[in-house]
Write an enzyme that holds these catalytic residues in place. Sequence first.
Site, PDB file in Angstrom:
ATOM      1  CG  PHE A 182      -1.905  -1.103   1.171  1.00  0.00           C
ATOM      2  CD1 PHE A 182      -3.010  -1.035   0.357  1.00  0.00           C
ATOM      3  CD2 PHE A 182      -1.700  -2.235   1.929  1.00  0.00           C
ATOM      4  CE1 PHE A 182      -3.913  -2.063   0.314  1.00  0.00           C
ATOM      5  CE2 PHE A 182      -2.601  -3.274   1.888  1.00  0.00           C
ATOM      6  CZ  PHE A 182      -3.711  -3.192   1.073  1.00  0.00           C
ATOM      7  CG  ASP A 237      -2.675  -8.290   2.504  1.00  0.00           C
ATOM      8  OD1 ASP A 237      -2.512  -9.443   2.058  1.00  0.00           O
ATOM      9  OD2 ASP A 237      -2.035  -7.317   2.090  1.00  0.00           O
TER      10      ASP A 237
END
Length: 672
Positions: free
Chosen positions: A369, A484
């Site tokens: 990210f 995740d």
Amino acid sequence: MPVVNRWCFLPILLFISILLVIILPSLATTLGDGQFVYCGFANSNLIVDGAATVLPEGLLELTNGTVNQKGHAFHPTPFRLHKSPNSAVQSFSASLVFGIVSPLLHASTEGMAFFLAPSSNFSDALPAQYLGLFNYSNNGNLSNHVFAVEIDTAQNNEFMDIDGNHVGIDICDLHSATSSSAGYYDDITGSFRNLSLISGEAMQIWINYDGEATWIDVALAPFKMARPTKTLLSMSYNLSAVLTDVAYVGLSAATGQIESRHYILGWSFSMNGPAPPFFTAHLPNLPKARVDRKATQLILLPLIFPLATPTFVFLVILAIFFFVRRRLRYAELREDWEIEFGPHRFSFKDLYLATEGFKNSHLLGTGGFGRVYKGLLSKSKLQIAVKRVSHESRQGIREFVAEVVSIGRLRHRNIVQLLGYCRRKGELLLVYDYMPNGSLDNYLYGHSNRSILDWIQRFRIIKGVASGLWYLHGEWEQVVIHRDIKASNVLLDEEINARLGDFGLARLYDHGTDMQTTRLVGTIGYLAPELLQKGKASPLTDVFAFGIFVLEVTCGRRPIEHKMNSDQLKLVDWVIDCWNERSLLEAMDPKLQNEYDADEACLALKLGLLCSHQSPAARPSMWHVMQYLNHDLPFPELAPMDMVQNRQVDSPVAYCQSVVSDGTISGLSEGR
Ligand SMILES: *[C@@H]1O[C@H](CO)[C@@H](O)[C@H](O)[C@H]1NC(C)=O
Ligand SMILES: *[C@@H]1O[C@H](CO)[C@@H](O)[C@H](O)[C@H]1NC(C)=O
Ligand SMILES: *[C@@H]1O[C@H](CO)[C@@H](O)[C@H](O)[C@H]1NC(C)=O
Ligand SMILES: *[C@@H]1O[C@H](CO)[C@@H](O)[C@H](O)[C@H]1NC(C)=O
Ligand SMILES: *[C@@H]1O[C@H](CO)[C@@H](O)[C@H](O)[C@H]1NC(C)=O
Ligand SMILES: *[C@@H]1O[C@H](CO)[C@@H](O)[C@H](O)[C@H]1NC(C)=O
């Protein structure tokens, strides 16, 4: 005559005692052998160790504002608790005036305790959640003979803590026998009043044990208030079975990730009687809380040009230039709705300075990210990790920030603490605790400078991640789906405790309004089949990824290995093959060199397979996973055949790639 003589001494004795009380208020006055009272600790002969020191003004500082420390203080002579050997423990009572100062407004770690113990040597005890009292091998074992009252400012699920601001009675065990949120019952109205232990205000606690009734009482109140009539905690327990005949009376405090300070102003103790009161006027003062949030003040130049020389004009232009540049550099995005999240907001300037302008030398890594930088907050000297997530769309950001803040309230020893956030145009910055040992995948896949984790460490890591995930799924007030889970999202702290990071982030990319275009985020190799088909994350899709993670840690292999001939080998299939054709334990990581507990290893492998079962209905919940790992529930009998249906479904990778080419799945990162 002799009678007269004796009476003559009385005024002198009285005078001497008054002199002692006035001149040496801070001297420990051991009144007989059954009690002591310290009004401040200057000139006292306390035994201190670890981070504990007595400050010049007489305050006893148990922890000194550094992370992961423990500190102890003991009255120098132990007490005889039993009247005669093998008789019951006699009554005692203690009182303590203390204060906890945290560099952060809303958070602190870990806490402190008053205790009685057979020895004054606590060199084997651990800091952080162990409060400097125990370590993981002797916690909970009655043979440690420790009775403690904990004043705990962090919630540790491992010990079933009720919240992050409580007082508990600990009998040989940090899992308190009974505990209550910090506070007191008002004597007049009878209603409960909360107290914040980390407010930086002084408080007093009273601890009594009645040896005849075998009854323990604990009361808490703001300093200078009388002891409330209704106690905060009480329970019946016969301490005769716990305490040794001769015991030290001590205090302990520990810090974890936040460098709080634990102070003691006064301390008294008595056998068979109430703890002596303090001369409150003689107690030292607590330092002011160090929470400062100075607003950057703008000094306006007087805009008068009496003598507008060219130099002056030039200087003004230069000043404006620097001012504008500075404004741009530190520019942030703030909106009205963020006011309620104020305490969790970091200023960009602080983060910019902490990371020296996001220098490359501070780069810790680049995750799915965004980039992560290491930083040091100059005010609180707190080490942080700052993640810069680029985020263009305004959609969903409000919900996300609300979630970030609520996640910031999550506190668990197996979760990386999220400290706060900051927002700029097109960018979100998340501030976390810094984890010195980096991520688990570096240890598993042999970067040569890392040591190899042994089985005991690996099993603790598995249990730790399970406990963190269970907390997210079930124990906290709302269900948080991690989305995740993988080895590179598990970070290791100083003591190689596993901590889950990056949770909820996937959510930022998952605010599509219409289900058809819901974007899927996760990592190939960890995605449950139903997630690929329906695109909807659930606790069971986390369990799937957890199963893969367990196999990864146990076998030391990646979830999908790419072979020479561009074939892919799925770890799950390989483990099933080992089990089916030869022996399950053949799947173990060869780097362990056969040094492991075979029962635990089998449990881990089977659990990994069961969790990563293709059918969601076959997977256990994290609650069951915890029970299996703690041997509270027998693991179901499984045969390799039960797992075989695992492979009849299409390979998720193949499926996934086909969908990616359709363009409806994005944000996937390659499994690593
Ligand atoms: C705090 O205590 C620890 C442990 O004794 C010590 O190593 C450290 O230097 C102390 N730090 C300060 C700032 O005094
Ligand atoms: C507590 O235990 C001690 C020793 O085991 C025993 O002598 C005593 O009677 C017990 N007290 C009560 C109230 O049961
Ligand atoms: C405390 O105990 C440890 C071992 O448990 C020992 O190495 C150490 O010397 C002891 N310290 C003192 C001051 O006795
Ligand atoms: C835990 O503490 C106990 C008692 O102090 C000690 O005997 C033991 O060796 C310690 N265990 C570990 C793993 O440090
Ligand atoms: C408790 O500690 C004692 C001595 O330290 C040890 O022999 C015993 O095995 C421990 N019990 C458990 C359940 O760990
Ligand atoms: C006291 O704290 C508890 C738990 O933190 C909270 O639920 C309650 O509302 C608080 N009460 C008051 C009066 O602040």
